[in-house]
Design an enzyme around this catalytic site. Structure first.
Site, PDB file in Angstrom:
ATOM      1  N   LYS A 121      -6.594  33.697  22.524  1.00  0.00           N
ATOM      2  CA  LYS A 121      -6.826  32.405  23.180  1.00  0.00           C
ATOM      3  C   LYS A 121      -8.194  32.532  23.851  1.00  0.00           C
ATOM      4  CE  LYS A 121      -6.993  30.034  26.403  1.00  0.00           C
ATOM      5  NZ  LYS A 121      -8.278  29.369  26.783  1.00  0.00           N
ATOM      6  N   GLU A 165     -12.153  27.922  26.356  1.00  0.00           N
ATOM      7  CA  GLU A 165     -12.330  26.577  25.787  1.00  0.00           C
ATOM      8  C   GLU A 165     -13.783  26.118  25.895  1.00  0.00           C
ATOM      9  OE1 GLU A 165     -10.830  27.599  28.424  1.00  0.00           O
ATOM     10  OE2 GLU A 165     -10.512  26.075  29.977  1.00  0.00           O
ATOM     11  N   GLU A 175     -17.462  36.007  44.526  1.00  0.00           N
ATOM     12  CA  GLU A 175     -18.145  36.297  43.263  1.00  0.00           C
ATOM     13  C   GLU A 175     -18.888  35.027  42.884  1.00  0.00           C
ATOM     14  OE1 GLU A 175     -15.814  36.431  39.585  1.00  0.00           O
ATOM     15  OE2 GLU A 175     -17.188  37.937  38.814  1.00  0.00           O
ATOM     16  N   CYS A 206     -19.631  40.079  34.171  1.00  0.00           N
ATOM     17  CA  CYS A 206     -18.720  40.699  35.147  1.00  0.00           C
ATOM     18  C   CYS A 206     -19.304  41.993  35.674  1.00  0.00           C
ATOM     19  CB  CYS A 206     -17.366  40.956  34.521  1.00  0.00           C
ATOM     20  SG  CYS A 206     -17.478  42.151  33.197  1.00  0.00           S
ATOM     21  N   SER A 237     -11.244  35.575  35.634  1.00  0.00           N
ATOM     22  CA  SER A 237     -11.420  35.635  37.088  1.00  0.00           C
ATOM     23  C   SER A 237     -10.182  36.235  37.760  1.00  0.00           C
ATOM     24  CB  SER A 237     -11.696  34.233  37.626  1.00  0.00           C
ATOM     25  OG  SER A 237     -10.656  33.366  37.216  1.00  0.00           O
ATOM     26  N   PHE A 272     -15.317  32.907  29.220  1.00  0.00           N
ATOM     27  CA  PHE A 272     -16.440  32.245  28.532  1.00  0.00           C
ATOM     28  C   PHE A 272     -17.656  33.154  28.398  1.00  0.00           C
ATOM     29  CE2 PHE A 272     -17.926  31.444  32.890  1.00  0.00           C
ATOM     30  CZ  PHE A 272     -19.291  31.641  32.738  1.00  0.00           C
TER      31      PHE A 272
HETATM   32  P1  NAD Z   1     -11.358  32.140  33.913  1.00  0.00           P
HETATM   33  O1  NAD Z   1     -10.432  33.015  34.669  1.00  0.00           O
HETATM   34  O2  NAD Z   1     -11.610  30.773  34.431  1.00  0.00           O
HETATM   35  O3  NAD Z   1     -10.827  31.936  32.403  1.00  0.00           O
HETATM   36  C1  NAD Z   1     -10.464  33.026  31.607  1.00  0.00           C
HETATM   37  C2  NAD Z   1      -9.416  32.559  30.602  1.00  0.00           C
HETATM   38  O4  NAD Z   1      -8.251  32.127  31.309  1.00  0.00           O
HETATM   39  C3  NAD Z   1      -9.860  31.391  29.740  1.00  0.00           C
HETATM   40  O5  NAD Z   1      -9.398  31.596  28.430  1.00  0.00           O
HETATM   41  C4  NAD Z   1      -9.184  30.190  30.389  1.00  0.00           C
HETATM   42  O6  NAD Z   1      -8.879  29.171  29.471  1.00  0.00           O
HETATM   43  C5  NAD Z   1      -7.933  30.779  30.983  1.00  0.00           C
HETATM   44  N1  NAD Z   1      -7.519  30.122  32.217  1.00  0.00           N
HETATM   45  C6  NAD Z   1      -8.324  29.561  33.167  1.00  0.00           C
HETATM   46  N2  NAD Z   1      -7.591  29.085  34.184  1.00  0.00           N
HETATM   47  C7  NAD Z   1      -6.290  29.337  33.888  1.00  0.00           C
HETATM   48  C8  NAD Z   1      -5.064  29.077  34.565  1.00  0.00           C
HETATM   49  N3  NAD Z   1      -5.026  28.477  35.738  1.00  0.00           N
HETATM   50  N4  NAD Z   1      -3.922  29.472  33.972  1.00  0.00           N
HETATM   51  C9  NAD Z   1      -3.943  30.102  32.780  1.00  0.00           C
HETATM   52  N5  NAD Z   1      -5.081  30.368  32.103  1.00  0.00           N
HETATM   53  C10 NAD Z   1      -6.251  29.993  32.640  1.00  0.00           C
HETATM   54  O7  NAD Z   1     -12.714  32.953  33.728  1.00  0.00           O
HETATM   55  P2  NAD Z   1     -14.087  32.446  33.117  1.00  0.00           P
HETATM   56  O8  NAD Z   1     -14.712  31.477  34.064  1.00  0.00           O
HETATM   57  O9  NAD Z   1     -13.919  32.045  31.707  1.00  0.00           O
HETATM   58  O10 NAD Z   1     -14.916  33.816  33.108  1.00  0.00           O
HETATM   59  C11 NAD Z   1     -15.604  34.287  34.225  1.00  0.00           C
HETATM   60  C12 NAD Z   1     -14.767  35.261  35.022  1.00  0.00           C
HETATM   61  O11 NAD Z   1     -14.339  36.334  34.190  1.00  0.00           O
HETATM   62  C13 NAD Z   1     -15.548  35.930  36.141  1.00  0.00           C
HETATM   63  O12 NAD Z   1     -14.712  36.009  37.269  1.00  0.00           O
HETATM   64  C14 NAD Z   1     -15.846  37.313  35.611  1.00  0.00           C
HETATM   65  O13 NAD Z   1     -16.047  38.324  36.568  1.00  0.00           O
HETATM   66  C15 NAD Z   1     -14.625  37.577  34.822  1.00  0.00           C
HETATM   67  N6  NAD Z   1     -14.853  38.613  33.818  1.00  0.00           N
HETATM   68  C16 NAD Z   1     -14.341  39.843  34.060  1.00  0.00           C
HETATM   69  C17 NAD Z   1     -14.570  40.858  33.160  1.00  0.00           C
HETATM   70  C18 NAD Z   1     -14.012  42.218  33.400  1.00  0.00           C
HETATM   71  O14 NAD Z   1     -14.093  43.016  32.490  1.00  0.00           O
HETATM   72  N7  NAD Z   1     -13.442  42.524  34.543  1.00  0.00           N
HETATM   73  C19 NAD Z   1     -15.324  40.610  32.011  1.00  0.00           C
HETATM   74  C20 NAD Z   1     -15.828  39.334  31.794  1.00  0.00           C
HETATM   75  C21 NAD Z   1     -15.572  38.333  32.717  1.00  0.00           C
END
Ligand code: NAD
Length: 505
Positions: A182, A185, A390, A290, A235, A158
């Protein structure tokens, strides 16, 4: 852009399949909040397995012709896309601000950093050049070519609803793949806007598809036999799940996870510069980056004056709706996330940290929007939850260390290794740190060292699962596979049967 649902009057964000918006075959949907007001502003379709299969089928149909499209034509389309994104920077940024909450200038910055990746991909004819070795053996030439993989998928978080998709699709498409996005959401509208721009730029229908939704869509992409590679940013727990499941299904995977980024401040650093940088990197985008700095290690006697400098700056930050010009920091993404972030301040005091500034006391934290003022915690130690987790919110933890070695040990013992910054006026110390730190991206007096698009982005340890970093040269490697051709044009007169193993000398 997104079709309106006539029964409720509320906008519904659809999928984008085969070059047009496409309603879901499932009845599941999610709510898109306006984080600045706390109100529901739209709905988003959640894909079923059948919806994902429709998108994959569309991409698979489009792939053969797209891969055969000349490099010069692909580059021409990317140049056109570059112009369209450039012309619509503000429109994309406004969508981001409305759904994510970050301030408009910050969202403009996000679009600019994403656009860099399209600009990089405009050079695709040069990027996929192979190597050629004449006369590898007598009359034999050997050369390597790079070919696209086929249908590839990107799953994005997000916090960068436009930039992270651009990290992925610009290179993937330029290399000749068909792409399925994808997006998160929580803020999916920017992805549909980008889909329209891709179409207007001349990307053929099916080469770029967007599937909205949650884990149902993601898990189908992970197992679908037609999907050859998966890029993920999100994450760490989900990144590990993506890596394990997609590789089990034989896919190429790069899964970027979460972070705990440190800022190391040596005693000789300029306090005002370090204070400005710490507050900017901890509170920009309300800490939902991140690469945000979330732990600052102050070495030696710089600790007290630095904490004072940071506290003064944090207390002056203007918090408000991202579309308001005066706002320097917007709200968090959801109410639940805001409350979770706030709980770390509560816990930190209970665990023995000193709460210098408590963001929960800011009156804006008690309104309907998902706001939380910035917090500053001092005397934090590894083992406290506010250090170990985090947080992904506007909280900066200060750790005191007596020596560089002690600070380095803390950084290297942390399970994450995304970004880190050192602040010092000593070039030798900075160079030693660059050598010592077990972290993928290092800033020297630069608090958020996101590499420019012609390098690649990626952390180490629990911040990345997979072998290749994202975008830039490693992105080209990720989205192509190498083929080596050994060729001879023999004189039929010299041909003979030879059962020996081919020799090159
Ligand atoms: P998230 O992991 O909750 O979601 C990321 C994506 O995965 C979304 O599209 C979501 O719909 C999907 N998703 C969520 N739970 C899932 C599951 N159980 N099974 C399959 N798909 C699933 O992350 P977020 O809250 O949207 O974003 C924040 C996180 O992203 C933080 O931890 C941040 O550090 C990380 N991030 C990392 C980088 C990097 O480059 N390392 C960059 C941006 C964000």
């Amino acid at each position: 852009m997104a079709a309106a649902d006539t029964s409720t009057g509320i906008r519904t964000v659809r999928h984008w399949i085969d070059g047009k918006p496409s309603a879901s075959e499932s009845s599941r949907s999610g709510i898109i909040w306006n984080p600045a007001t706390g109100e529901e502003q739209a709905h988003v379709d959640f894909a079923s397995v059948e919806d994902v299969d429709r998108a994959v089928a569309s991409a698979a149909r489009a792939f053969p012709e797209w891969r055969a499209t000349p490099l010069s034509r692909r580059a021409e389309i990317l140049f056109k896309l570059r112009e369209l994104v450039d012309a619509h920077r503000r429109d994309i940024a406004a969508l981001i601000t409305t759904e994510h909450g970050k301030t408009l200038p910050d969202a403009m910055g996000e679009v600019a950093r994403g656009l860099e990746n399209i600009e990089f991909a405009c050079g695709i004819p040069n990027l996929v050049k192979g190597g050629f070795s004449e006369q590898a053996s007598r009359g034999v030439d050997v050369y390597q070519i790079r070919q696209p993989l086929g249908v590839v998928a990107g799953i994005t978080p997000f916090n960068f609803p436009a930039m992270v998709p651009m990290w992925m699709f610009a290179t993937a498409i330029a290399c000749g793949n068909a792409f399925i996005l994808k997006p998160s959401e929580k803020d999916p509208s920017a992805s549909l806007f980008l889909a329209e721009l891709l179409k207007r730029a001349g990307v053929p229908d099916g080469v770029f598809n967007v599937i909205q939704g949650d884990r149902v869509a993601v898990n189908r992409l992970l197992e679908h036999p037609e999907v050859k590679a998966v890029s993920f940013v999100g994450s760490t727990g989900v990144a590990r799940h993506i890596y394990e499941n997609a590789t089990r299904h034989g896919k190429r995977v790069q899964a970027l996870g979460g972070a705990k980024n440190h800022m190391l401040v040596l005693p000789d650093a300029d306090i005002a510069t370090a204070g400005d940088a710490a507050v900017s990197a901890a509170c920009g985008s309300a800490g939902e980056r991140c690469m945000a700095i979330s732990a600052l290690i102050a070495v030696g006697n710089i600790g007290d004056p630095l904490v004072d400098a940071i506290a003064q700056r944090m207390a002056r930050l203007k918090i408000g709706p991202g579309m308001e010009e005066s706002a320097e920091m917007g709200p968090l993404i959801t109410r639940e996330h805001r409350d979770r972030v706030a709980s770390y301040v509560e816990n930190a005091a209970a665990e023995g940290a000193t709460v210098i500034l408590d963001g929960r006391q800011d009156p804006i934290s008690r309104g309907n929007g998902f706001f939380l003022g910035p917090s500053l915690l001092d005397h934090v130690k590894p083992g406290m939850r506010c250090y170990d987790d985090e947080i992904f919110g506007p909280i900066l933890s200060v750790i005191r260390a007596d020596t560089y070695d002690e600070a380095l040990r803390i950084i290297n013992e942390n399970p994450y290794g995304n970004g880190v910054a050192i602040f010092t006026r000593d070039g030798g110390a900075a160079r030693q740190f660059q050598f010592d730190a077990e972290v993928g991206m290092i800033g020297i007096n630069v608090p958020i060292p996101v590499p420019v698009s012609y390098y690649s982005f990626g952390g180490w340890k629990a911040s990345l699962f997979g072998d290749l970093h994202i975008y830039g040269p490693e992105g080209v490697q990720f989205y192509t596979r190498a083929k080596v051709v050994t060729s001879r044009w023999p004189d039929p007169g010299t041909s003979k049967v030879d059962l020996g193993f081919p020799q090159s000398r």
